[in-house]
Design an enzyme around this catalytic site. Structure first.
Site, PDB file in Angstrom:
ATOM      1  N   ALA A  52     -13.170 -12.163 -12.790  1.00  0.00           N
ATOM      2  CA  ALA A  52     -13.367 -10.712 -12.789  1.00  0.00           C
ATOM      3  C   ALA A  52     -13.801 -10.216 -11.416  1.00  0.00           C
ATOM      4  CB  ALA A  52     -14.400 -10.321 -13.841  1.00  0.00           C
ATOM      5  N   MET A  56     -12.617  -7.872  -6.295  1.00  0.00           N
ATOM      6  CA  MET A  56     -13.527  -6.739  -6.176  1.00  0.00           C
ATOM      7  C   MET A  56     -13.343  -6.026  -4.846  1.00  0.00           C
ATOM      8  SD  MET A  56     -15.646  -5.421  -8.353  1.00  0.00           S
ATOM      9  CE  MET A  56     -16.343  -6.738  -9.352  1.00  0.00           C
ATOM     10  N   LYS A  60      -8.981  -0.048  -8.949  1.00  0.00           N
ATOM     11  CA  LYS A  60      -9.218  -0.773 -10.192  1.00  0.00           C
ATOM     12  C   LYS A  60      -7.951  -1.118 -10.974  1.00  0.00           C
ATOM     13  CE  LYS A  60     -13.411  -1.069  -9.171  1.00  0.00           C
ATOM     14  NZ  LYS A  60     -13.660  -2.137  -8.223  1.00  0.00           N
ATOM     15  N   HIS A  63      -6.850  -4.053  -9.239  1.00  0.00           N
ATOM     16  CA  HIS A  63      -7.775  -5.126  -9.590  1.00  0.00           C
ATOM     17  C   HIS A  63      -7.299  -5.828 -10.865  1.00  0.00           C
ATOM     18  CE1 HIS A  63     -12.255  -6.396  -9.487  1.00  0.00           C
ATOM     19  NE2 HIS A  63     -11.656  -7.153 -10.393  1.00  0.00           N
ATOM     20  N   ASP A 193     -19.252  -4.707   0.952  1.00  0.00           N
ATOM     21  CA  ASP A 193     -19.656  -6.023   0.443  1.00  0.00           C
ATOM     22  C   ASP A 193     -18.485  -6.858  -0.047  1.00  0.00           C
ATOM     23  OD1 ASP A 193     -19.955  -5.828  -2.998  1.00  0.00           O
ATOM     24  OD2 ASP A 193     -19.660  -4.009  -1.813  1.00  0.00           O
TER      25      ASP A 193
END
Length: 276
Positions: A52, A56, A60, A63, A193
């Protein structure tokens, strides 16, 4: 002629563009993970937390597509559903993901320690602040509303979609730059990040700063991170730092609270005529 003129920007940083989850809010980037796991489970397919988390930073829907493209997940999907996943399956999982994500965003929208202090200092230095995200506009609006109430309100917020390509393409970062009135890409810093977020900043020609501890690469809540022994923290920090550095980040820090020494270092490099 033995020389030619080269034009270089030598001014200071003029804009910083932050990611949201894992960078300025949602320590550990927790909100999307459980929603992806639940969405796939509703189609009879189990995915791991690592699966999952792997894409990231991406928009989405993309994703979801990247998870479905993983060999192990494709096999599980075929076993559960009787066919290899197709575009209609990507859409179906994404449509199920959206309400699940909306339902938990407020629970994970707290500002990461140090964000308010950092953005206040950036503002005092005359550095414009933008933000972009892999979330769609409705999801991003939740973060924007709650962050503003807590003292963080970027001047430019760009969500995935609306004709812009998602990460790793540079579109959102460049839209932020235009909105903020930055003079050139070399005067901009992208802080993120995730690997796709670093790739976005690099594709835009900006300085990039990876966020190791508070984000997706470590993937722990603030509470879980704080109780870890220092030896385990060191291992996780080193692994996350290495991954973001290998993605091309010019600098890697633990969290946004550590950003200002990097801004000062970039200003020095710009003053000497360096490019990102």
């Amino acid at each position: 002629m033995s020389y030619r003129y080269t034009r270089r920007y030598t001014g200071p940083v003029r804009a910083v563009i932050f990611d949201w989850a894992g960078t300025t809010v949602d320590f550990g980037c927790m909100a999307p993970v459980a929603s992806f796991v639940r969405a796939f489970a509703e189609f009879g397919v189990e995915i791991t937390l690592a699966e999952a988390r792997a894409p990231m930073g991406a928009e989405k829907r993309d994703h979801v597509a990247q998870i479905l493209a993983m060999d192990a997940v494709r096999t599980r999907w075929r076993d559960a559903r009787g066919n290899d996943p197709v575009e209609a399956d990507v859409d179906a999982v994404y449509e199920r993901f959206k309400p699940l994500q909306m339902a938990v965003l407020e629970d994970h929208a707290g500002l990461i320690p140090g964000v308010v202090e950092t953005v206040r200092r950036l503002d005092a230095e005359g550095i414009a602040i933008g933000a972009n995200t892999g979330y769609d506009a409705a999801m991003s609006a939740v973060n924007e509303r709650l962050a503003a109430a807590a003292g963080y309100a970027p001047s430019s917020c760009v969500a995935a979609g609306n004709g812009l390509r998602g990460r790793p393409y540079p579109d959102m970062a460049l839209k932020n730059m235009i909105d903020l009135g930055a003079p050139c890409v070399q005067a901009c810093v992208k802080v993120d990040d995730t690997v796709p977020g670093i790739e976005e900043g690099l594709a835009a020609g900006m300085w990039t700063v990876g966020v190791a501890v508070t984000g997706n690469e470590v993937g722990l809540s603030y509470t879980d991170w704080e109780v870890l022994p220092d030896e385990e923290k060191a291992v996780l920090r080193a692994r996350a730092t290495r991954r973001l550095a290998q993605a091309g980040a010019h600098y890697v820090i633990d969290g946004v609270a550590d950003l200002f020494p990097v801004i000062e270092a970039i200003n020095h490099r710009l003053n000497t005529g360096e490019y990102p």
